[in-house]
Design an enzyme around this catalytic site. Sequence first.
Site, PDB file in Angstrom:
ATOM      1  N   ALA A 253       0.872  -1.179   0.000  1.00 55.27           N
ATOM      2  CA  ALA A 253       0.000   0.000   0.000  1.00 55.27           C
ATOM      3  C   ALA A 253       0.910   1.231   0.000  1.00 55.27           C
ATOM      4  CB  ALA A 253      -0.899  -0.022   1.219  1.00 55.27           C
ATOM      5  N   LYS A 254       0.382   2.304  -0.467  1.00 51.59           N
ATOM      6  CA  LYS A 254       1.200   3.524  -0.573  1.00 51.59           C
ATOM      7  C   LYS A 254       1.780   3.921   0.778  1.00 51.59           C
ATOM      8  CE  LYS A 254      -1.967   6.181  -2.062  1.00 51.59           C
ATOM      9  NZ  LYS A 254      -3.023   5.185  -1.869  1.00 51.59           N
ATOM     10  N   ARG A 255       0.996   3.642   1.813  1.00 45.80           N
ATOM     11  CA  ARG A 255       1.434   4.104   3.130  1.00 45.80           C
ATOM     12  C   ARG A 255       2.739   3.451   3.564  1.00 45.80           C
ATOM     13  NH1 ARG A 255      -3.139   1.376   3.496  1.00 45.80           N
ATOM     14  NH2 ARG A 255      -3.211  -0.637   4.552  1.00 45.80           N
ATOM     15  N   GLY A 257       5.235   3.253   1.592  1.00 48.35           N
ATOM     16  CA  GLY A 257       6.305   3.853   0.793  1.00 48.35           C
ATOM     17  C   GLY A 257       6.725   3.017  -0.400  1.00 48.35           C
TER      18      GLY A 257
END
Length: 292
Positions: A253-255, A257
């Site tokens: 997930a983007k969170r 990184g």
Amino acid sequence: MTARRPIHGQGGVVTRFAPSPTGRLHLGHAFSAIRAHDHAVERGGRFLLRIEDIDGTRSRPEHVDTILADLAWLGLTWEGPVFQSQRLPLYQSALDRLKADRLVYPCFCTRAEIAASTTAPHGPSPAYPGTCRHLTPAQVAARIGEPHCWRLDLPAAMAVAGPLDWHDEHAGRIVADPAPQGDVVLARKDAPASYHLAVTIDDAAQGVTDVVRGIDLFDATHIHRLLQALLGLPTPAYHHHALLVGTDGERLAKRHGAPTLAAMRADGADGPALAASLRAGRLPSGFSAANA
Ligand code: GLU
């Protein structure tokens, strides 16, 4: 009700990739899009792109442009896209049908009220406790002007539908078990649909025969199967694939990184070569495929 294997009509196999334009795509999305694309193409079928943008507060048009550029960079071709935000009347009429069948109810609870009424210090958030399912018609009438979402009355829905199953390519016949998810939201406070309702209707309306998506959505399929039964919709075959994870075992997930496809593209990476590696199971260093 046992789900039959879908009978493929003249169009044969139809798959779709259905990203939400709430951020940029990463390697995990590329993996999923390629799996869905190849599943159709290898069978002479059709691959559709659907933009799941009913969340008006988080969806951004610029992310749509980036998604299209990313998929083209990977060498994929598709039909569409269709935008869920342009299909709200379709979801509204399904919701109206469920209202007429008394299988949904308005819920006036705020997030804070729900959090206060459920205790889950660890693990996944617990199901909604059904507070508003018990409101009397007079109580509902008095509050219907207040902001509310619509929730599925799960006990009533399961009683109407009876036993259900569905077919997963990897796991085989699955007995539908939507109960742990409780009275899920079918229409948001700001839109006549939720992810569950829109995805179920669109897969049927677009003639999707094979839903190819990550195993993180496996549990959602229990709800989708129930909605198909309630709305008289066909049941596609499901292929829930492993997720790409980083070396730390965390999902991409983007969170966390993870590098975005847009960043790789801007760095001059070769999209078709990346797609070929993913197809061959050769993952860029630092990544592996894992079951959720
Ligand atoms: N829109 C969902 C997402 O981006 C995927 C929906 C689906 O494949 O069923 O996670």
